[in-house]
Design an enzyme around this catalytic site. Structure first.
Site, PDB file in Angstrom:
ATOM      1  N   SER A 159       0.836  -1.197   0.000  1.00 52.05           N
ATOM      2  CA  SER A 159       0.000   0.000   0.000  1.00 52.05           C
ATOM      3  C   SER A 159       0.877   1.256   0.000  1.00 52.05           C
ATOM      4  O   SER A 159       1.681   1.449  -0.909  1.00 52.05           O
ATOM      5  CB  SER A 159      -0.961  -0.038   1.192  1.00 52.05           C
ATOM      6  OG  SER A 159      -1.976   0.933   1.073  1.00 52.05           O
ATOM      7  N   ASP A 243      -9.083  -6.888  -2.792  1.00 57.75           N
ATOM      8  CA  ASP A 243      -8.650  -5.686  -2.070  1.00 57.75           C
ATOM      9  C   ASP A 243      -9.819  -4.710  -1.952  1.00 57.75           C
ATOM     10  O   ASP A 243     -10.361  -4.241  -2.944  1.00 57.75           O
ATOM     11  CB  ASP A 243      -7.496  -5.022  -2.822  1.00 57.75           C
ATOM     12  CG  ASP A 243      -6.781  -3.958  -1.998  1.00 57.75           C
ATOM     13  OD1 ASP A 243      -7.436  -3.316  -1.159  1.00 57.75           O
ATOM     14  OD2 ASP A 243      -5.575  -3.762  -2.200  1.00 57.75           O
ATOM     15  N   HIS A 275      -6.851  -6.409   1.217  1.00 58.44           N
ATOM     16  CA  HIS A 275      -5.789  -5.419   1.294  1.00 58.44           C
ATOM     17  C   HIS A 275      -4.683  -5.821   2.272  1.00 58.44           C
ATOM     18  O   HIS A 275      -3.493  -5.683   1.957  1.00 58.44           O
ATOM     19  CB  HIS A 275      -6.368  -4.067   1.709  1.00 58.44           C
ATOM     20  CG  HIS A 275      -5.400  -2.929   1.572  1.00 58.44           C
ATOM     21  ND1 HIS A 275      -4.885  -2.539   0.362  1.00 58.44           N
ATOM     22  CD2 HIS A 275      -4.839  -2.109   2.499  1.00 58.44           C
ATOM     23  CE1 HIS A 275      -4.051  -1.525   0.534  1.00 58.44           C
ATOM     24  NE2 HIS A 275      -3.994  -1.250   1.827  1.00 58.44           N
TER      25      HIS A 275
END
Length: 308
Positions: A159, A243, A275
């Protein structure tokens, strides 16, 4: 008398103005979340709780900010690859320890976990400009160590950490062997439209049709899509198709941009990956994918024996 259309125009305009005002005032609190709701800034556990061999490392960023990190070794004399680990935007490095523990076991590696400025025990306040300096300080520290194989430093980022890692890898072609990205966004400019849909007409990255009228208000754009095109080292893209935070097509766009110039790009999808849990839901395939990548692009350096 105010017409319905006029009222609608003012209403929509007011929402946009209010949204932009919130974005300008609180964007750092949206992008960087050092403290999870209901928890403290301090580390809930240390690597010792998981019986890991580690060292507390204190660094100075180039602008003088004092930073904290954990250097976790598989065993004291481990000369395997060293993973420079960059976390997501929320919480601190202690919240990633279980994943890192398994990473060390599965990949037979060392892991260096950096607390960005404002996170964990590090001083300062997070910003894109500052975190880039922090990442460089971590890499410089690793590059100067004598107890690891500095030719086998691999950057891993998930991320926000993927955005951080991409910039660092681009800037250090001679210090970083390879890059691993997991569930990373194309840019914060594109994510603004995901978090606040009405903003997609006014804020957007280079690959969008947004008017980009308000891009200038975004202080941490993190244009990963642009940086990835300049990375020359091998890149592994790990994409969780479930995700719920970063749309999976962001990873496909990053791969397409990187692979257009870099033939050493590998893209792997995990159908059940969300995620934060792609490493868990991916099971053995996830770790085997990472191990194959490391063996290929950060191999053990074997000395040539030249007997007489």
């Amino acid at each position: 008398m105010v017409t319905y259309v006029t009222a609608l125009f003012y209403g929509v305009g007011g929402i946009v103005v209010a949204g932009v005002a919130l974005l300008v005032a609180f964007q750092e609190k949206l992008v960087y979340v050092p403290v999870l709701p209901g928890l403290s800034k301090s580390y809930p556990i240390t690597p010792a709780r998981l019986s890991l061999i580690y060292e507390d490392v204190w660094l100075r960023s180039s602008d003088g900010v004092r930073l904290h990190a954990w250097f976790i070794k598989m065993f004291p004399e481990c000369r395997g690859p060293t993973i420079l680990f960059f976390q997501e935007n929320a919480g601190n490095i202690a919240h990633r320890l279980e994943m890192v523990r398994i990473m060390i076991q599965q990949l037979k590696c060392n892991v260096f976990m950096l607390s960005y400025r404002g996170y964990g025990a590090s001083d300062g306040y997070p910003s894109q400009h500052g975190i880039i300096k922090d990442a460089q300080a971590a890499l410089d520290h690793l590059s100067q160590r004598t107890d690891i194989d500095t030719s086998r430093i691999v950057v891993f980022g998930r991320s926000l950490g993927g955005a951080v890692g991409t910039v660092l890898t681009k800037n250090n072609p001679d210090k970083v062997s390879a890059l691993i990205l997991e569930n990373t966004f194309t840019s914060i400019l594109d994510m603004a439209g995901v978090l606040l849909p009405f903003l997609k007409w006014f804020i957007g990255g280079s690959g969008t049709k947004s008017l980009k009228l308000l891009n200038f208000v975004v202080r941490s754009p993190w244009n990963t899509i642009d940086a990835i095109a300049e990375v020359k080292q091998p890149i592994l893209f790990l994409s969780g198709l479930q995700d719920e935070m970063v749309p999976p097509f962001h990873m496909k766009m990053l791969y397409a941009k990187g692979a257009a110039r870099n033939p050493q790009c590998t893209f792997v999808e995990f159908p059940n990956g969300m995620h934060m849990d792609t490493w868990l839901s991916g099971g053995d395939v996830y770790w085997e994918t990472n191990m194959e990548f490391l063996e290929k692009h950060a191999p053990e350096q074997r000395e040539n024996n030249t007997g007489s």
